[in-house]
Design an enzyme around this catalytic site. Structure first.
Site, mmCIF file in Angstrom:
data_model
loop_
_atom_site.group_PDB
_atom_site.id
_atom_site.type_symbol
_atom_site.label_atom_id
_atom_site.label_comp_id
_atom_site.label_asym_id
_atom_site.label_seq_id
_atom_site.Cartn_x
_atom_site.Cartn_y
_atom_site.Cartn_z
ATOM 1 N N LYS A 171 -10.119 2.585 -2.105
ATOM 2 C CA LYS A 171 -10.286 2.033 -0.753
ATOM 3 C C LYS A 171 -11.621 2.474 -0.153
ATOM 4 C CE LYS A 171 -7.570 1.660 3.533
ATOM 5 N NZ LYS A 171 -6.257 2.033 4.130
ATOM 6 N N CYS A 218 -5.816 -2.680 2.425
ATOM 7 C CA CYS A 218 -5.525 -2.605 3.861
ATOM 8 C C CYS A 218 -6.764 -2.727 4.763
ATOM 9 C CB CYS A 218 -4.722 -1.348 4.174
ATOM 10 S SG CYS A 218 -3.821 -1.450 5.747
ATOM 11 N N GLU A 255 0.821 -1.203 0.000
ATOM 12 C CA GLU A 255 0.000 0.000 0.000
ATOM 13 C C GLU A 255 0.862 1.264 0.000
ATOM 14 O OE1 GLU A 255 -3.700 1.960 2.560
ATOM 15 O OE2 GLU A 255 -2.338 0.546 3.536
#
Length: 287
Positions: free
Chosen positions: A116, A153, A43
């Site tokens: 995300k 994540c 990431e």
């Protein structure tokens, strides 16, 4: 057996963005020469993890998509004939930014993007200051390496996200990651957190009958110790490879892309879902 050779780079980043990118480029070239077909990066791999503090100057790290990084990583994908999963700080418009994964096809084109969806806001991880939640949904990205369920994540803690990717046909779940220890936690607590991090993703693998790839950064970045331990597991949660908690690694793992079909025949969880009873999942909490 349809085997896919997945390469990943677990890297320690520094404040020198140019050096980080040069090392990534060298690592991609090396993995490709060793036979990797799909390469996954960690990431926000171009820079230090900047979300430890709220500082408007860090917005200068953001870039458009398409932009310089997609051009660079696209050229590497084309040169070496590999699919690359990159992770970028996207400048969508003035004042509008995302934490975005970009998949580059082996011809260098952008196969797709994922913004995300779940954005943390915890001590040392002030991401809500920087990132607008994603608005592209949980849609797998079609590539020559397969249909990739790419998330980022904090998304990895949510079974709903993994399930929606699976229901949309993802053949593999992929999580570029930046997670580490709070320096105030005890050693036992640190190990519990790292164990929980891996366990929940292995659970996604089992529940959905899919392989999982999680690529974390490693090393001490201004007091935050990223715990590495990037791993690849199979559709029964079996660990196929686990990286070091302390060192950089460049690894290729071969996975059988047809095994999920067999596992889902043994454990037909999708068949037995009681979808008519799950409406309450759309509520924040059942009071």
């Amino acid at each position: 057996m349809r085997q896919l050779k997945i390469g990943f780079l677990q890297q320690h980043n520094t404040a020198d963005v140019r050096n980080n990118i040069e090392r990534l480029a060298d690592g991609i070239a090396d993995l490709a020469h060793r036979g990797a077909e799909l390469i996954v990066l960690q990431e926000l791999h171009n820079s230090l993890y900047f979300c430890k503090t709220e500082d408007i100057d860090f917005f200068n790290l953001a870039e458009p998509i398409p932009g310089p990084s997609t051009e660079l990583f696209g050229s590497l994908a084309s040169r070496y004939g590999v699919v690359i999963v990159a992770s970028l700080f996207e400048r969508r418009a003035p004042g509008l930014y995302h934490n975005t994964a970009v998949v580059l096809e082996k011809d260098g084109t952008i196969a797709g993007t994922y913004r995300k969806m779940h954005i943390p806001d915890d001590p040392g991880y002030y991401e809500k200051f920087y990132f607008t939640p994603g608005d592209l949904g949980f849609r797998p990205i079609q590539t020559s390496a397969g249909l990739l369920g790419v998330m980022v994540c904090w998304d990895q803690w949510y079974p709903e996200a993994a399930r929606l990717m699976a229901l949309a046909g993802a053949e593999i779940l992929i999580y570029p990651t930046a997670i580490g220890y709070d320096s105030g936690d005890t050693s036992d607590e640190q190990q519990r957190q790292r164990g929980a991090w891996q366990t929940v993703m292995r659970g996604h693998a089992v529940a959905n009958g899919l392989p999982v790839v999680a690529v974390n950064r490693v090393g001490n970045e201004d007091g935050v110790v990223f715990w590495g331990t990037s791993f690849v597991c199979g559709p029964q949660g079996e660990i196929w490879y686990e990286a070091s908690a302390d060192d950089e690694e460049s690894i290729i793992v071969g996975i059988d892309m047809e095994r999920s079909e067999q596992v889902r025949r043994w454990w037909p969880f999708l068949r037995d879902r009681r979808i008519e009873e799950y409406g309450e999942l759309t509520r924040r909490f059942r009071d």
